[in-house]
Design a protein around this motif. Structure first.
Motif, short mmCIF file in Angstrom:
data_model
loop_
_atom_site.label_atom_id
_atom_site.label_comp_id
_atom_site.label_asym_id
_atom_site.label_seq_id
_atom_site.Cartn_x
_atom_site.Cartn_y
_atom_site.Cartn_z
N LYS A 1 14.64 -35.35 -8.24
CA LYS A 1 16.01 -34.90 -8.53
C LYS A 1 16.06 -33.37 -8.66
O LYS A 1 16.99 -32.71 -8.20
CB LYS A 1 16.51 -35.54 -9.83
N GLU B 1 16.10 -31.61 -5.34
CA GLU B 1 17.26 -31.83 -4.45
C GLU B 1 18.03 -30.57 -4.07
O GLU B 1 18.40 -30.40 -2.92
CB GLU B 1 18.21 -32.88 -5.05
N SER C 1 17.56 -40.95 -4.43
CA SER C 1 17.29 -39.58 -3.99
C SER C 1 18.05 -39.24 -2.72
O SER C 1 18.14 -40.07 -1.81
CB SER C 1 15.78 -39.43 -3.75
N SER C 2 18.56 -38.01 -2.66
CA SER C 2 19.20 -37.60 -1.40
C SER C 2 18.16 -37.01 -0.45
O SER C 2 18.46 -36.75 0.72
CB SER C 2 20.31 -36.58 -1.69
#
Ligand SMILES: Cc1cc2nc3c(=O)[nH]c(=O)nc-3n(C[C@H](O)[C@H](O)[C@H](O)COP(=O)(O)O)c2cc1C
Length: 412
Positions: free
Chosen positions: A245, A248, A294-295
């Motif tokens: 995170k 990101e 998660s991206s």
């Protein structure tokens, strides 16, 4: 419907991988005396580029020639000759393949016989039981040494870009320096680099920020992270999710999830905290959980040797499938699977009573295949673990001597 392993994959930085199979990093110990890539590495990477993977991640390349994970390792620094790296990148990019350089600093995981700098967030030595004396007590790093490490990661990444690599992978797993900062077992600092997870992750984040800021936007930047240390009180899967995170906002293309360290070699499927890993795709459960939140695209490596398992990884929401050992025994596996999906790759699993020696034998068996491929020869699938380990130890001793002679004025 999820994607197929052989579908292309577009990275956040824009590059397109032709499929989702990745050659994960394997240290080859095949550099020449100047710590540069040479014919053996060219032959090996030629085999992988032609074998059908979408992406090759190189064995770890050191950011400091005085801090080496092992003898015969490659180092890329500000004044290194770039020509052999250009050649390696060119070979790795054949057949529409992408190639990323994995960049690393070993921190305290330096063999005593190698010598050089043995740095760590705190002065905590490795505990390898009766094998602990293979390593030296590390020195707790000062602010200047921390800044030097950030600068070195950046320089190596910039030069990898200049040499024609498509990206870099910053190694923050397996108990090396950045993982030592992340783990509460090895980081006991009370300054801005230790304590809370935010502080322990600071060095990794600073390295990623600096590399991203100094390389082109289309240049891929990835991170290899432990899903956990698999040691009691260590970095765990919630920490891993939090670090993903934190990464990101910084334009990271991929986080590769692995696990363990020299003390607890989970990357070989064995833990030190009673947790059991899957028999194949060891970290898939953790990777799938993290991928969900998660991206950043997630990749997982460890224990994958069959196409249905590789497809299961993708079906679980994980973007890329990392293969290491299986591609040392058969660099053509991605091509073979397209014609004969039932082919099973090889991952050695020596299980002697002495776990450290078993781990070394597993590595020795794989490294022997890398040497054979580097010499332009066929692999030896049924090689003896004992004999391979002896060969590896003799070779390491010879290469360590070569290293110490080459750098006798610098290595203590
Ligand atoms: C000989 C050997 C060398 C390795 N060197 C590296 C390395 O340089 N960097 C890294 O991140 N992982 C390294 N690994 C770990 C692999 O990338 C991978 O995480 C591990 O082998 C599990 O995958 P596998 O079951 O497909 O082999 C190495 C593994 C082997 C067997």
């Amino acid at each position: 419907m999820t994607a197929n392993v052989y579908d292309s994959f577009t990275l956040p930085s824009g590059g397109v991988l032709k499929n989702r199979l990745v050659k994960a990093a394997m240290e080859e110990n095949l550099a020449n005396a100047q710590q540069l890539p040479d014919q053996a590495l060219f032959n090996l990477y030629d085999a992988w580029a032609k074998g059908g993977v979408g992406l090759i991640i190189t064995g770890n390349v050191m950011i400091d020639h005085l801090a080496m994970t092992g003898p015969g390792g490659v180092a890329l620094e500000k004044d290194s000759n770039l020509e052999p790296f250009k050649k390696l990148a060119q070979i790795g990019k054949q057949n529409g393949t992408h190639i990323w350089m994995q960049i690393n600093h070993p921190g305290r995981q330096v063999f005593k016989k190698m010598g050089g700098k043995v740095l760590s967030p705190s002065d905590i030595a490795l505990n390898m039981g009766k094998h602990s004396n293979l390593f030296t007590q590390p020195k707790a790093m000062n602010e200047e040494e921390i800044k030097d490490v950030i600068e070195r990661f950046t320089v190596t990444a910039k030069r990898a870009q200049e040499a024609g690599f498509n990206g870099v992978e910053i190694h923050a797993a397996h108990g090396y320096l950045l993982a030592q900062f992340l783990s509460p077992l090895t980081n006991k600092r009370e300054d801005q680099w230790g304590g809370s997870l935010e502080n322990r992750a600071r060095l990794l984040l600073e390295v990623v920020k600096s590399v991203r800021a100094n390389c082109d936007r289309e240049f891929a930047v990835a991170v290899k992270l432990n899903s956990a240390d698999f040691q009691r009180g260590g970095f765990d899967v919630d920490d891993a999710l939090n670090v993903v995170k934190m990464l990101e906002p910084f334009g990271v293309d991929v986080v590769e999830l692995s696990g363990g360290s020299y003390e607890a070699p989970a990357m070989q499927g064995r833990t030190a905290d009673q947790r059991t890993l899957a028999r194949e795709a060891y970290f898939l459960e953790f990777a799938a959980k993290i991928a969900e939140q998660s991206s950043i695209p997630i990749m997982t490596t460890g224990g994958i040797k069959r196409l249905p398992i590789a497809q299961q990884v993708i079906d679980s929401g994980v973007a890329l499938v990392g293969l290491a050992s299986a591609l040392a025994f058969n660099p053509e596996l991605p091509n073979h699977w397209q014609h004969v999906p039932g082919v099973v790759g090889t991952i050695p699993q020596v299980a002697w009573k002495d776990k450290t020696l078993s781990g070394l034998a597993n590595m020795a068996l794989v490294k022997r295949q890398l040497r054979l491929l580097g010499a332009g020869k066929g692999v030896k699938v049924d090689a003896s673990p004992v004999y391979s380990l002896i060969l590896d130890q003799l070779r390491s001793a010879k290469l360590t001597k070569r290293y110490r002679k080459q750098y006798q004025n610098e290595v203590t």
